[in-house]
Structures are given as C-alpha cells and as structure tokens.
Design a protein around this motif. Structure first.
Motif, PDB file in Angstrom:
ATOM      1  N   GLU A  97      37.415  54.283  44.702  1.00 44.33           N
ATOM      2  CA  GLU A  97      38.007  53.021  44.008  1.00 44.33           C
ATOM      3  C   GLU A  97      39.517  53.282  44.016  1.00 44.33           C
ATOM      4  O   GLU A  97      40.556  52.219  44.413  1.00 44.33           O
ATOM      5  CB  GLU A  97      37.741  52.904  42.589  1.00 44.33           C
ATOM      6  CG  GLU A  97      36.405  52.282  42.405  1.00 44.33           C
ATOM      7  CD  GLU A  97      36.913  50.634  42.725  1.00 44.33           C
ATOM      8  OE1 GLU A  97      37.251  49.930  41.423  1.00 44.33           O
ATOM      9  OE2 GLU A  97      36.571  50.018  43.757  1.00 44.33           O
ATOM     10  N   PHE A 102      34.814  42.201  45.594  1.00 43.81           N
ATOM     11  CA  PHE A 102      35.149  43.035  44.325  1.00 43.81           C
ATOM     12  C   PHE A 102      35.592  42.263  43.262  1.00 43.81           C
ATOM     13  O   PHE A 102      36.839  41.891  42.960  1.00 43.81           O
ATOM     14  CB  PHE A 102      36.461  43.992  44.971  1.00 43.81           C
ATOM     15  CG  PHE A 102      36.195  44.700  46.157  1.00 43.81           C
ATOM     16  CD1 PHE A 102      35.425  45.956  46.092  1.00 43.81           C
ATOM     17  CD2 PHE A 102      36.805  44.405  47.407  1.00 43.81           C
ATOM     18  CE1 PHE A 102      35.153  46.546  47.278  1.00 43.81           C
ATOM     19  CE2 PHE A 102      36.689  44.921  48.518  1.00 43.81           C
ATOM     20  CZ  PHE A 102      35.855  46.215  48.432  1.00 43.81           C
ATOM     21  N   ASP A 111      36.572  50.241  39.100  1.00 42.78           N
ATOM     22  CA  ASP A 111      35.291  50.170  38.537  1.00 42.78           C
ATOM     23  C   ASP A 111      34.313  51.342  39.517  1.00 42.78           C
ATOM     24  O   ASP A 111      33.825  50.880  40.655  1.00 42.78           O
ATOM     25  CB  ASP A 111      34.677  48.880  38.761  1.00 42.78           C
ATOM     26  CG  ASP A 111      33.230  48.516  38.445  1.00 42.78           C
ATOM     27  OD1 ASP A 111      32.584  49.534  37.951  1.00 42.78           O
ATOM     28  OD2 ASP A 111      32.991  47.429  38.533  1.00 42.78           O
ATOM     29  N   ARG A 142      30.955  50.025  41.638  1.00 41.30           N
ATOM     30  CA  ARG A 142      31.159  49.319  43.063  1.00 41.30           C
ATOM     31  C   ARG A 142      30.641  50.464  44.003  1.00 41.30           C
ATOM     32  O   ARG A 142      30.457  51.477  43.938  1.00 41.30           O
ATOM     33  CB  ARG A 142      32.430  49.151  43.324  1.00 41.30           C
ATOM     34  CG  ARG A 142      33.302  48.295  42.412  1.00 41.30           C
ATOM     35  CD  ARG A 142      34.376  47.988  42.917  1.00 41.30           C
ATOM     36  NE  ARG A 142      35.734  47.405  41.893  1.00 41.30           N
ATOM     37  CZ  ARG A 142      35.740  46.122  41.574  1.00 41.30           C
ATOM     38  NH1 ARG A 142      34.772  44.992  41.816  1.00 41.30           N
ATOM     39  NH2 ARG A 142      36.532  46.005  40.591  1.00 41.30           N
TER      40      ARG A 142
END
Length: 396
Positions: free
Chosen positions: A267, A313, A320, A323
């Motif tokens: 991320e 996304f 997050d 993901r």
C-alpha cells in the motif's frame, strides 16, 4: 521536459482525478501525447507488445542544436536502460538480473542484509533533525549499494552520482546545470563500473555482471544496467519509505503494519508511486479503452493515476492493508517490470521495522515532497512536537 502540460507538478491529485474521469485515454492537444490513466487499461498496455518503449527519457525535438548535443550523452545512455529498451540484448540482461535478485534463497539473504543495514543506520542516527536526511538517505544508500555488492565505503559517492541522473530524469525543462551535473555523474559511474566494480564487486549481482561481460555483453549495456539498478532502487525506496514513516506514527497505523507487514508495504508503494509515467510509442494503430491511437504516437501510461483508480482501489487515498498485495503498478507490469521490485519492497520493510521497533511510540513527522511532471520525490521528514498539555485550570 518535452511537452507534458497536465499540471502534475503543481496540481497532482486534481490532475489524476481529471484523468480518471475519462473512460479511455486522453489526448493532450498541446503535446500531442495520449495519456492512459485507468488501471485496467494501463496494466494491459504495459504488457502489450504493440506499445514499444520510447527509447528516451525526454523528448528532445523542441530543443535547439546545442541543447540536443548537451543531452545526447545522457539520452544515448538511457536508451540502453531496461525501462527504455525493447532490444533483445537488454531483454537478456533484464532476465539475468531478475534471476540474480529473486533467485532461490535470495529473499532471506536480502532481508537479513537489509535488516542489518537498518540497525546500523538507526544506531548511528543523530538525535533530532530531519529523519529523511539522518535515517532514510543513509539507510537506503547503504541498502542499495549492499544489493549491488559494492564496498561499504563507496555508498555515499555512488548514491551522489546516481542522484544527478535522477535529477535529470525528473527535469521538466532544459536546465544546463542539471544536465552538466548528470553528465558528470554518468561519467563517474561509468569509470567506477569499469575500474572498480567489475574487479571488487561481491555477491550474486556483481557475479552476474562478470558473467555477462565474459559472455560478450556490450560494455555500455552493462554500464546502463549498473546505473539503472542503482537509481531504480534508490529513489522509489527513499520516497516510499518516507511515505511509510510519515504514517506509522499513528498507533493504529503502526498496529496495521505489524499485523500485515507485506500488505502495508504494498500500500505504501501504491500511494508513493515515485515515477509518474511509463513512456511508450505505438508500433501500429492500437485500441486502448475504445480509442484508436495511431501508429508512431507518444503514449504516457500514468502510473499514480492507475494506482488511485477507485474502480480497483475503493477510497484510493486510504492506506488499506486488506487490499490484494502487489496489485499496484508502481514498478510497472509485464516484461518491463522493474527488476529491483523485491529490493525496494525489502528496503521499505526493513526501514519500517527499524522505525516501529526503536523509535518512540506516537512519533509523528511531517513529510515534505517535491514534484515535477515526471517524479514525486520525498525531501524531508520533520518531527512534529507533541501537543502541549493544557494549563491545569483548563483540564478541570
């Protein structure tokens, strides 16, 4: 440099949102280039063999004769970089170095070496000051040069020369001082590779260079591989690590990092995306997102926009950890994916490990960035003082 007029330097997030508002590619009337921003279209285009690399870092047609002569040594060198070349020789070298960096047992060896470098950088960091200058820069420099297998004392000058090339890559308009410095950096790196590295380099990457040289690989191709491995791991690692450090001061974010370390790093890299474009040109007419792009056309695949596509996304500005990991396109995709991807991921993880393990809980810092049309570069991590306690009478 070269006709990019979409406001990426000064209006980064709004420009990305405007590009993502288009269902298909956007043609910039001022530069004539097509910009592809949607995630699925960028990912497909990165793997499409009809979209060739542009064979240069900058467009130079608008420069005068003296300016083109000044940048030609740099452009001739960069045309041999993996990211700018479709030539079979560079493709073979790309595969060789990808195997060297991700071969059996390399992940553990790499992780151990990066962890040791992070501990040394933490131990020698002076108290106070800018965390970017006192920790991120020395640690990433030591980590990248350790990956290359250069002697420990060479890190500062190698990263200094590499920074000159990175400044050229990020240049928006012709700047003779930047060009001269980059030419000097390239000359120094070429001399270092020939006179020092081939003889003194250690480890699997250095041995890969020696084997390739013995097998007849062109010297200039090997010099280009050396400089791209240096700079390609250096800048993404610095900017992404700074992005991560700026966030883990929040205890909830730090806990998310400890719970899902690999996903967190993925991320951070998605949000950082230091290099804005993958430049391409069409070998023939190509349909992208329902639009036909003519042959011989410049195409810019906008990596930070793809990494913020809300169709892939949701709430794209949120870090997050739930993901899917490594879905981001910060390092490209397909045959031109960055060979140093695992190195950069490992550097960010090792640096964050050091931060979360040894620095005060609740440490908060302010991230400073500079942006050009082509790059986002972290420049500072300034510690924020804790909020002062209210006077006693206000607490009652």
């Amino acid at each position: 440099m070269g006709g990019v007029h979409l406001g990426l330097a000064n209006e980064f997030e709004p420009t990305l949102r405007r590009l993502l508002d288009h269902d298909g590619p956007y043609r910039d009337p001022e530069s004539g280039a097509w910009f592809v921003a949607r995630y699925d279209q960028v990912r497909a285009a990165l793997a499409d063999r009809r979209l060739l690399t542009r064979s240069s870092a900058h467009a130079t047609a608008h420069l005068d004769a003296d300016q083109r002569a000044a940048v030609e040594p740099l452009e001739a060198h960069l045309r041999r970089w993996f990211v700018f070349s479709d030539e079979p020789a560079q493709h073979r070298l790309r595969l060789a170095f990808r195997r060297a960096l991700a071969g059996s047992g390399r992940d553990r060896e790499l992780a151990d070496g990066l962890a040791a470098a992070a501990r040394r950088a933490t131990a020698t960091r002076a108290a106070g000051g800018d965390l970017f200058a006192t920790f991120v820069v020395p640690f990433t420099g030591a980590a990248v040069t350790a990956m290359l297998g250069t002697p420990d004392g060479d890190a500062a000058r190698l990263t200094g020369w590499g920074e000159r090339l990175l400044a050229y890559l990020g240049m928006d308009g012709f700047d003779p001082a930047v060009v001269d410095a980059a030419v000097g950096g390239l000359t120094a790196l070429r001399d270092y590779y020939v006179e020092d590295y081939l003889h003194r380099g250690r480890g699997v990457v250095a041995e890969t260079f020696r084997v390739a040289a013995a097998d007849g690989a062109a010297r200039e191709d090997l010099v280009a591989a050396f400089t791209q491995l240096l700079t390609g791991a250096l800048e993404p690692s610095r900017t992404a690590l700074a992005e991560g450090i700026a966030r883990v001061g929040d205890p909830a974010v730090a806990e998310a990092y400890r719970a899902r370390r690999t996903a967190f790093v993925s991320e951070v890299l998605r949000l950082a995306t230091p290099f804005h474009f993958a430049p391409r040109r069409t070998a023939g007419p190509v349909e992208v997102g329902g639009r036909c792009i003519p042959a011989g056309t410049r195409v810019r695949l906008v990596l930070p926009a793809a990494n913020r596509d809300p169709a892939v996304f949701p709430r794209p500005g949120l870090l997050d950890v739930t993901r899917p990991e490594r879905r981001h396109l910060a390092f490209g995709w397909g045959r031109h994916v960055c060979v140093g991807t695992r190195v950069a991921e490992g550097i960010v993880a090792a640096g964050l490990d050091a931060v979360t393990a040894s620095w005060p809980a609740g440490l908060t810092v302010r991230l400073g960035r500079t942006r050009t049309a082509g790059m986002t570069v972290a420049t500072a991590l300034t510690a924020c003082p804790p909020p002062s306690a209210p006077p006693e009478r206000d607490r009652r």
